[in-house]
Design a protein around this motif. Structure first.
Motif, PDB file in Angstrom:
ATOM      1  N   HIS A  24      -7.536  -5.884   2.874  1.00 29.92           N
ATOM      2  CA  HIS A  24      -6.182  -6.399   3.124  1.00 29.92           C
ATOM      3  C   HIS A  24      -6.275  -7.744   3.840  1.00 29.92           C
ATOM      4  O   HIS A  24      -6.354  -7.780   5.070  1.00 29.92           O
ATOM      5  N   GLU A  53      -1.684  -4.661   6.679  1.00 27.46           N
ATOM      6  CA  GLU A  53      -0.857  -3.683   5.968  1.00 27.46           C
ATOM      7  C   GLU A  53      -0.180  -2.793   6.988  1.00 27.46           C
ATOM      8  O   GLU A  53      -0.709  -2.523   8.060  1.00 27.46           O
ATOM      9  N   GLU A  54       1.013  -2.318   6.643  1.00 24.30           N
ATOM     10  CA  GLU A  54       1.689  -1.281   7.401  1.00 24.30           C
ATOM     11  C   GLU A  54       1.992  -0.150   6.441  1.00 24.30           C
ATOM     12  O   GLU A  54       2.386  -0.388   5.299  1.00 24.30           O
ATOM     13  N   ALA A  55       1.803   1.087   6.893  1.00 19.22           N
ATOM     14  CA  ALA A  55       2.058   2.257   6.055  1.00 19.22           C
ATOM     15  C   ALA A  55       2.802   3.300   6.875  1.00 19.22           C
ATOM     16  O   ALA A  55       2.429   3.585   8.017  1.00 19.22           O
ATOM     17  N   VAL A  57       4.205   7.266   6.371  1.00 23.46           N
ATOM     18  CA  VAL A  57       4.174   8.445   5.506  1.00 23.46           C
ATOM     19  C   VAL A  57       5.545   9.116   5.553  1.00 23.46           C
ATOM     20  O   VAL A  57       5.982   9.585   6.607  1.00 23.46           O
ATOM     21  N   PHE A 116      -6.623   7.787   4.882  1.00 22.09           N
ATOM     22  CA  PHE A 116      -7.034   6.384   4.890  1.00 22.09           C
ATOM     23  C   PHE A 116      -8.456   6.423   5.433  1.00 22.09           C
ATOM     24  O   PHE A 116      -8.639   6.669   6.631  1.00 22.09           O
ATOM     25  N   TYR A 157       2.520   6.600  11.188  1.00 19.69           N
ATOM     26  CA  TYR A 157       2.533   5.160  10.914  1.00 19.69           C
ATOM     27  C   TYR A 157       1.118   4.631  11.121  1.00 19.69           C
ATOM     28  O   TYR A 157       0.427   5.048  12.046  1.00 19.69           O
ATOM     29  N   VAL A 177      -7.826   5.081  -0.082  1.00 24.28           N
ATOM     30  CA  VAL A 177      -6.713   5.995   0.174  1.00 24.28           C
ATOM     31  C   VAL A 177      -6.813   7.152  -0.811  1.00 24.28           C
ATOM     32  O   VAL A 177      -7.098   6.939  -1.994  1.00 24.28           O
ATOM     33  N   ILE A 230       4.633   7.269   0.421  1.00 30.85           N
ATOM     34  CA  ILE A 230       4.315   6.325   1.500  1.00 30.85           C
ATOM     35  C   ILE A 230       5.095   5.036   1.284  1.00 30.85           C
ATOM     36  O   ILE A 230       5.183   4.537   0.161  1.00 30.85           O
ATOM     37  N   PHE A 279       4.775   1.243   1.952  1.00 29.38           N
ATOM     38  CA  PHE A 279       3.776   0.232   2.295  1.00 29.38           C
ATOM     39  C   PHE A 279       4.447  -1.125   2.486  1.00 29.38           C
ATOM     40  O   PHE A 279       5.334  -1.492   1.706  1.00 29.38           O
TER      41      PHE A 279
END
Length: 65
Positions: free
Chosen positions: A9, A13-15, A17, A24, A34, A45, A53, A55
């Protein structure tokens, strides 16, 4: 059983759920978890049970072969 290969990345990145469980790398995340990955972070992943999710990816990822 879905997965996404090892990737980089460049912009981080922000994820978040929304449903299910996902890994991950070796970190297991569940509903409401988070994760922030800083620029240059590399990971794969996968989910065994399925997940939804959200993203936020500011730059295109680079697949690592």
């Amino acid at each position: 059983g879905a997965s996404y290969p090892n990737h980089n990345h460049p912009g981080g990145e922000e994820a978040f759920v929304i449903e299910g469980e996902v890994y991950f790398n070796d970190a297991k995340l569940s509903k409401s978890d988070y994760l922030y990955t800083p620029p240059g972070f590399k990971h794969s992943v996968k989910t065994e049970t399925g997940c939804i999710i959200l993203f936020i990816v500011p730059e295109e990822v680079e697949i690592i072969k």
